[in-house]
Design a protein around this motif. Structure first.
Motif, PDB file in Angstrom:
ATOM      1  N   TYR A   1      73.647  39.343  22.677  1.00 52.23           N
ATOM      2  CA  TYR A   1      74.122  38.099  22.075  1.00 52.23           C
ATOM      3  C   TYR A   1      73.053  37.472  21.181  1.00 52.23           C
ATOM      4  O   TYR A   1      73.369  36.765  20.222  1.00 52.23           O
ATOM      5  CB  TYR A   1      74.536  37.119  23.171  1.00 52.23           C
ATOM      6  CG  TYR A   1      75.746  37.548  23.961  1.00 52.23           C
ATOM      7  CD1 TYR A   1      77.003  37.608  23.365  1.00 52.23           C
ATOM      8  CD2 TYR A   1      75.642  37.904  25.304  1.00 52.23           C
ATOM      9  CE1 TYR A   1      78.123  37.987  24.093  1.00 52.23           C
ATOM     10  CE2 TYR A   1      76.759  38.295  26.035  1.00 52.23           C
ATOM     11  CZ  TYR A   1      77.994  38.338  25.425  1.00 52.23           C
ATOM     12  OH  TYR A   1      79.104  38.722  26.147  1.00 52.23           O
ATOM     13  N   ALA A   2      71.789  37.737  21.482  1.00 54.52           N
ATOM     14  CA  ALA A   2      70.696  37.174  20.691  1.00 54.52           C
ATOM     15  C   ALA A   2      70.749  37.630  19.239  1.00 54.52           C
ATOM     16  O   ALA A   2      70.247  36.935  18.348  1.00 54.52           O
ATOM     17  CB  ALA A   2      69.353  37.559  21.307  1.00 54.52           C
ATOM     18  N   HIS A   3      71.373  38.782  18.988  1.00 55.50           N
ATOM     19  CA  HIS A   3      71.456  39.289  17.624  1.00 55.50           C
ATOM     20  C   HIS A   3      72.393  38.451  16.748  1.00 55.50           C
ATOM     21  O   HIS A   3      72.437  38.651  15.529  1.00 55.50           O
ATOM     22  CB  HIS A   3      71.928  40.750  17.634  1.00 55.50           C
ATOM     23  CG  HIS A   3      70.959  41.670  18.308  1.00 55.50           C
ATOM     24  ND1 HIS A   3      71.325  42.884  18.838  1.00 55.50           N
ATOM     25  CD2 HIS A   3      69.629  41.547  18.566  1.00 55.50           C
ATOM     26  CE1 HIS A   3      70.274  43.465  19.383  1.00 55.50           C
ATOM     27  NE2 HIS A   3      69.238  42.670  19.229  1.00 55.50           N
ATOM     28  N   LEU A   4      73.126  37.536  17.337  1.00 56.97           N
ATOM     29  CA  LEU A   4      73.989  36.631  16.577  1.00 56.97           C
ATOM     30  C   LEU A   4      73.197  35.516  15.898  1.00 56.97           C
ATOM     31  O   LEU A   4      73.660  34.921  14.918  1.00 56.97           O
ATOM     32  CB  LEU A   4      75.020  35.983  17.509  1.00 56.97           C
ATOM     33  CG  LEU A   4      76.141  36.849  18.056  1.00 56.97           C
ATOM     34  CD1 LEU A   4      76.836  36.125  19.214  1.00 56.97           C
ATOM     35  CD2 LEU A   4      77.150  37.178  16.969  1.00 56.97           C
TER      36      LEU A   4
ATOM     37  N   PRO B   1      67.997  33.702  25.129  1.00 57.85           N
ATOM     38  CA  PRO B   1      67.100  33.715  23.963  1.00 57.85           C
ATOM     39  C   PRO B   1      66.390  32.386  23.733  1.00 57.85           C
ATOM     40  O   PRO B   1      65.243  32.364  23.270  1.00 57.85           O
ATOM     41  CB  PRO B   1      68.047  34.034  22.795  1.00 57.85           C
ATOM     42  CG  PRO B   1      69.237  34.653  23.405  1.00 57.85           C
ATOM     43  CD  PRO B   1      69.384  34.013  24.735  1.00 57.85           C
ATOM     44  N   PHE B   2      67.061  31.283  24.049  1.00 56.83           N
ATOM     45  CA  PHE B   2      66.455  29.966  23.848  1.00 56.83           C
ATOM     46  C   PHE B   2      65.304  29.740  24.832  1.00 56.83           C
ATOM     47  O   PHE B   2      64.261  29.208  24.473  1.00 56.83           O
ATOM     48  CB  PHE B   2      67.521  28.881  23.991  1.00 56.83           C
ATOM     49  CG  PHE B   2      68.677  29.063  23.051  1.00 56.83           C
ATOM     50  CD1 PHE B   2      68.547  28.779  21.702  1.00 56.83           C
ATOM     51  CD2 PHE B   2      69.894  29.549  23.507  1.00 56.83           C
ATOM     52  CE1 PHE B   2      69.605  28.962  20.819  1.00 56.83           C
ATOM     53  CE2 PHE B   2      70.965  29.737  22.644  1.00 56.83           C
ATOM     54  CZ  PHE B   2      70.816  29.445  21.292  1.00 56.83           C
TER      55      PHE B   2
ATOM     56  N   VAL C   1      79.213  33.695  24.920  1.00 54.38           N
ATOM     57  CA  VAL C   1      78.782  34.395  26.133  1.00 54.38           C
ATOM     58  C   VAL C   1      79.861  34.290  27.209  1.00 54.38           C
ATOM     59  O   VAL C   1      80.098  35.234  27.967  1.00 54.38           O
ATOM     60  CB  VAL C   1      77.439  33.832  26.653  1.00 54.38           C
ATOM     61  CG1 VAL C   1      77.071  34.467  27.995  1.00 54.38           C
ATOM     62  CG2 VAL C   1      76.329  34.088  25.629  1.00 54.38           C
ATOM     63  N   GLY C   2      80.548  33.155  27.260  1.00 58.79           N
ATOM     64  CA  GLY C   2      81.617  32.963  28.237  1.00 58.79           C
ATOM     65  C   GLY C   2      82.883  33.729  27.920  1.00 58.79           C
ATOM     66  O   GLY C   2      83.798  33.784  28.752  1.00 58.79           O
ATOM     67  N   GLY C   3      82.967  34.302  26.724  1.00 59.06           N
ATOM     68  CA  GLY C   3      84.084  35.187  26.400  1.00 59.06           C
ATOM     69  C   GLY C   3      85.179  34.595  25.546  1.00 59.06           C
ATOM     70  O   GLY C   3      86.165  35.271  25.251  1.00 59.06           O
TER      71      GLY C   3
END
Length: 300
Positions: A4-7, A55-56, A163-165
């Protein structure tokens, strides 16, 4: 494999710098007390929820010359089944990560990291619960958030939804053209508002029009709206409007139907999730959402 960090955009870490500057704008009195001896701290999750915001947290501690070792992947649902051995029944205490670095720096990043992680994980948890409830109710369409996010914190909140979908919906005013009642009243009609927007938005942006009745929905479709948002309709009125719209205009026009307004976990199955509706959007997954409880404790 993508994470998800790649977003996240290239500029996002400057936001973390601003958070740290806000939290310690001058002297670090507590840091003077503890000094900079090498230390480790345990990150505990104390309520069940989806882990989101990794990531944060990593960026907070990276900027403070600390390292984070995670024991769970982002998106994992943390439950009491993963408790350490000495936790009382009914409680939650799960060791999710270890942070290492100078003691002063661990504490400089503690509250910024915990606040961000708690909020992001809370939104991810609420998002997953909403999506699960929709699927349990037989709904196969898109469940989305809204733009009712916290100024300055939108990136984190939209990230938590993903992340929650669920679908994060439009990110900002520039992401999609959404014409609401005020736009229509200011221009005189739905037709005028859509045509005016189309002249400048071009082919790459969808136009989403908020309507309050079947007649307004028809006008939006005829004007060329890509998405027709049935606002604050529910039950039989919502489903009838959506079905009539699809049956009467679906062959000659291409459009999506969105339901929005007053949708919560409690009201989700009350006529909001018929599969004739393509999108169900709600702010209940990110407004007044309960945080997931985390704490950071220096090991001793």
């Amino acid at each position: 494999m993508s994470s998800y960090a790649h977003l996240l955009p290239a500029s996002w870490e400057s936001t973390v710098t601003a958070w740290l500057q806000e939290d310690c704008p001058s002297f670090d009195w507590g840091g003077y007390v503890v000094g900079d001896k090498p230390s480790t701290a345990s990150l505990w999750c104390k309520s069940e929820g989806v882990l989101a915001g990794v990531p944060f947290v990593d960026a907070v501690f990276k900027q403070l010359n600390c390292e984070v070792a995670w024991f769970f992947e982002e998106g994992h649902m943390i439950t009491a089944a993963e408790n350490i051995d000495d936790v009382p029944k009914g409680s939650v205490k799960v060791h999710v990560a270890t942070v290492s670095g100078p003691a002063r720096n661990l504490l400089l990043g503690e509250r910024v990291a915990l606040n961000t992680l708690a909020r992001c994980s809370g939104i991810a948890t609420a998002s997953r619960a909403m999506l699960s409830a929709a699927r349990d109710a037989g709904y196969n369409g898109i469940v989305a958030g809204t733009r009712k996010t916290t100024p300055g914190f939108r990136l984190v909140e939209k990230y938590g939804m993903i992340v929650g979908g669920v679908d994060a919906h439009r990110y900002d005013l520039s992401s999609m053209v959404m014409l609401k009642d005020n736009h229509v009243w200011s221009t005189g009609s739905i037709m005028c508002a859509v045509q005016t927007a189309r002249r400048v938005a071009g082919f790459s942006l969808r136009i989403d029009v908020e309507v309050r009745s079947y007649d307004e929905a028809v006008e939006a479709v005829r004007a060329g709206a890509d998405v027709v948002m049935l606002d604050n309709m529910d039950g039989e009125k919502l489903v009838k409007c959506a079905r009539d719209l699809r049956e009467n205009y679906g062959k000659d026009h291409r459009f999506l139907i969105e339901s929005s307004g007053g949708i919560t976990l409690k009201t989700l199955s009350d006529g909001h999730v018929d599969n004739v509706i393509d999108i169900v959007s709600t702010s209940a997954i990110h407004q007044s959402t309960q945080h997931v409880d985390f704490s950071l404790k220096i090991d001793h």
